[in-house]
Design an enzyme around this catalytic site. Structure first.
Site, mmCIF file in Angstrom:
data_model
loop_
_atom_site.group_PDB
_atom_site.id
_atom_site.type_symbol
_atom_site.label_atom_id
_atom_site.label_comp_id
_atom_site.label_asym_id
_atom_site.label_seq_id
_atom_site.Cartn_x
_atom_site.Cartn_y
_atom_site.Cartn_z
ATOM 1 N N LYS A 81 6.556 -8.230 15.574
ATOM 2 C CA LYS A 81 5.257 -8.937 15.735
ATOM 3 C C LYS A 81 4.995 -8.904 17.193
ATOM 4 C CE LYS A 81 5.222 -11.979 11.993
ATOM 5 N NZ LYS A 81 5.198 -13.594 11.675
ATOM 6 N N ASP A 136 -1.595 -16.277 10.566
ATOM 7 C CA ASP A 136 -0.756 -17.415 10.096
ATOM 8 C C ASP A 136 -1.333 -18.596 10.263
ATOM 9 O OD1 ASP A 136 1.406 -16.109 8.992
ATOM 10 O OD2 ASP A 136 2.601 -15.911 10.844
HETATM 11 P P1 NAP Z 1 11.664 -18.297 13.899
HETATM 12 O O1 NAP Z 1 10.835 -18.026 14.915
HETATM 13 O O2 NAP Z 1 13.246 -17.746 13.562
HETATM 14 O O3 NAP Z 1 11.991 -19.864 14.070
HETATM 15 C C1 NAP Z 1 12.984 -20.640 13.310
HETATM 16 C C2 NAP Z 1 12.880 -22.142 13.797
HETATM 17 O O4 NAP Z 1 13.723 -22.882 13.008
HETATM 18 C C3 NAP Z 1 13.376 -22.566 15.400
HETATM 19 O O5 NAP Z 1 12.455 -23.465 15.821
HETATM 20 C C4 NAP Z 1 14.558 -22.560 14.909
HETATM 21 O O6 NAP Z 1 15.346 -23.739 16.117
HETATM 22 C C5 NAP Z 1 14.653 -23.687 13.922
HETATM 23 N N1 NAP Z 1 15.839 -23.507 13.238
HETATM 24 C C6 NAP Z 1 16.602 -22.753 12.361
HETATM 25 N N2 NAP Z 1 17.637 -22.833 11.791
HETATM 26 C C7 NAP Z 1 17.933 -24.628 12.205
HETATM 27 C C8 NAP Z 1 18.758 -25.296 11.904
HETATM 28 N N3 NAP Z 1 19.923 -25.123 11.276
HETATM 29 N N4 NAP Z 1 18.439 -26.648 12.507
HETATM 30 C C9 NAP Z 1 17.349 -27.054 13.000
HETATM 31 N N5 NAP Z 1 16.510 -26.001 13.311
HETATM 32 C C10 NAP Z 1 16.491 -24.700 12.971
HETATM 33 O O7 NAP Z 1 11.318 -18.247 12.224
HETATM 34 P P2 NAP Z 1 9.526 -18.429 11.786
HETATM 35 O O8 NAP Z 1 8.963 -16.944 11.824
HETATM 36 O O9 NAP Z 1 8.981 -19.391 12.648
HETATM 37 O O10 NAP Z 1 9.682 -18.879 10.341
HETATM 38 C C11 NAP Z 1 10.194 -20.256 10.038
HETATM 39 C C12 NAP Z 1 10.104 -20.377 8.575
HETATM 40 O O11 NAP Z 1 8.515 -20.505 8.399
HETATM 41 C C13 NAP Z 1 10.592 -19.326 7.693
HETATM 42 O O12 NAP Z 1 10.970 -19.866 6.563
HETATM 43 C C14 NAP Z 1 9.267 -18.339 7.358
HETATM 44 O O13 NAP Z 1 9.522 -17.902 5.955
HETATM 45 C C15 NAP Z 1 8.230 -19.443 7.219
HETATM 46 N N6 NAP Z 1 6.965 -18.911 7.503
HETATM 47 C C16 NAP Z 1 5.985 -19.205 6.457
HETATM 48 C C17 NAP Z 1 4.614 -18.724 6.686
HETATM 49 C C18 NAP Z 1 3.945 -18.744 5.367
HETATM 50 O O14 NAP Z 1 2.669 -18.030 5.303
HETATM 51 N N7 NAP Z 1 3.929 -19.816 4.646
HETATM 52 C C19 NAP Z 1 4.524 -17.888 7.763
HETATM 53 C C20 NAP Z 1 5.386 -17.996 8.670
HETATM 54 C C21 NAP Z 1 6.662 -18.328 8.726
HETATM 55 P P3 NAP Z 1 15.666 -23.033 17.545
HETATM 56 O O15 NAP Z 1 14.661 -22.774 18.319
HETATM 57 O O16 NAP Z 1 16.570 -24.255 18.006
HETATM 58 O O17 NAP Z 1 16.640 -21.670 17.126
#
Ligand code: NAP
Length: 264
Positions: A47, A83
């Site tokens: 991305k 998004d």
């Molecule tokens: P990402 O960039 O990897 O970010 C993950 C986030 O979650 C970070 O802030 C991370 O904190 C936090 N995190 C992960 N594990 C954790 C834990 N055990 N305890 C506390 N915080 C934790 O992922 P992303 O792309 O933002 O995606 C996040 C979620 O949103 C996923 O489930 C994805 O499928 C979903 N999503 C959905 C849509 C939709 O259209 N509905 C669109 C985009 C994403 P740190 O910074 O401390 O690592």
């Protein structure tokens, strides 16, 4: 979802998945212009990197720092991020107005950034809570500079949650906590959830996350991540085809797919 939309409107397009290794991203993207492919989605881990190979990047995508949709407009490759649009549509079509709301967003990753920049266009305040505090602070700082919104940032823990939850109208989970296969966990203890809060979980697999189940039991208004998934896809569809997306056909396809995943 996209193929269901093409079938529904009898449009002569096909949506295919390609696994592109990092070292071949440039040739894959430039090949799009050569082959006359009208559009594509980009996902993890491309991305950010994809932005180097595009002719133009939409202002929101530049701010978010990531592109998830590319449009080939007569050979010119343009990058967008749908998004945030998906998140706002999911809320507003559920009858929740973002304007003037005090919002807390959990997480500071890619999903959080996209949602935060879009919600900050009309929210009153945004609080970012994240496990890694420095990422929350960095995101809040950029938000405060680029949008006319009050911002706060802190580490995500029970104390900061308890204080924040008493001051907000809308809670958004944009961490990956609760996502398949680690279901059954929530970023918030049920006892901390105030009755009647609006809770939006952007995690869409499972559809009913632990957070949303707990929130429903506390009489909260809930918005599912599936809605955001469908509306971000619909926004991409409209950019590619210039045609209004058939939302219900897209939602049915997503739900059928998620149900099949649960069974298998
Ligand atoms: P990402 O960039 O990897 O970010 C993950 C986030 O979650 C970070 O802030 C991370 O904190 C936090 N995190 C992960 N594990 C954790 C834990 N055990 N305890 C506390 N915080 C934790 O992922 P992303 O792309 O933002 O995606 C996040 C979620 O949103 C996923 O489930 C994805 O499928 C979903 N999503 C959905 C849509 C939709 O259209 N509905 C669109 C985009 C994403 P740190 O910074 O401390 O690592």
């Amino acid at each position: 979802m996209q193929n269901a939309a093409f079938r529904e409107l009898e449009l002569d397009y096909a949506y295919l998945a390609f696994r592109v290794p990092k070292e071949l991203l440039k040739s894959a993207i430039l090949g799009m212009a050569g082959l006359g492919i009208v559009g594509l989605n980009v996902t993890i881990p491309h991305k950010l990197e994809v932005m180097k190979y595009l002719d133009h990047i939409d202002e929101d995508a530049l701010l978010i720092g990531a592109v998830n949709t590319v449009v080939n407009r007569d050979g010119e490759l343009i990058g967008y991020n749908t998004d945030g649009i998906g998140a706002v549509e999911a809320l507003e079509r559920s009858g929740i107005q973002v304007k003037g709301k005090r919002i807390a967003i959990l997480g500071a990753g890619g999903g959080s950034r996209a949602v935060a920049f879009k919600l900050a266009e009309s929210a009153r305040s945004i609080t970012i809570l994240n496990r890694t505090k420095s990422r929350a602070v960095a995101l809040a700082k950029t938000l405060g500079k680029k949008r006319n919104v009050e911002v706060k940032a802190d580490r995500l823990n029970d104390d900061t949650l308890a204080t924040t939850l008493s001051e907000i109208d809308l809670l958004v989970n944009a961490t990956s906590i609760g996502m398949w296969p680690n279901t059954g966990v929530s970023p918030i203890k049920k006892s901390l959830l105030p009755r009647g809060l609006t809770v939006f979980d952007i995690v869409y697999n499972p559809v009913q996350t632990q957070l949303l189940c707990d929130a429903s039991e506390k009489d909260c208004r809930v918005v599912e991540g599936v809605d955001m998934l469908v509306y971000q896809g619909a926004a991409a569809f409209e950019l590619w085809t210039g045609t209004r997306a058939p939302i219900e056909a897209m939602r049915r396809a997503v739900m059928d797919n998620l149900r099949r995943k649960i069974k298998s």
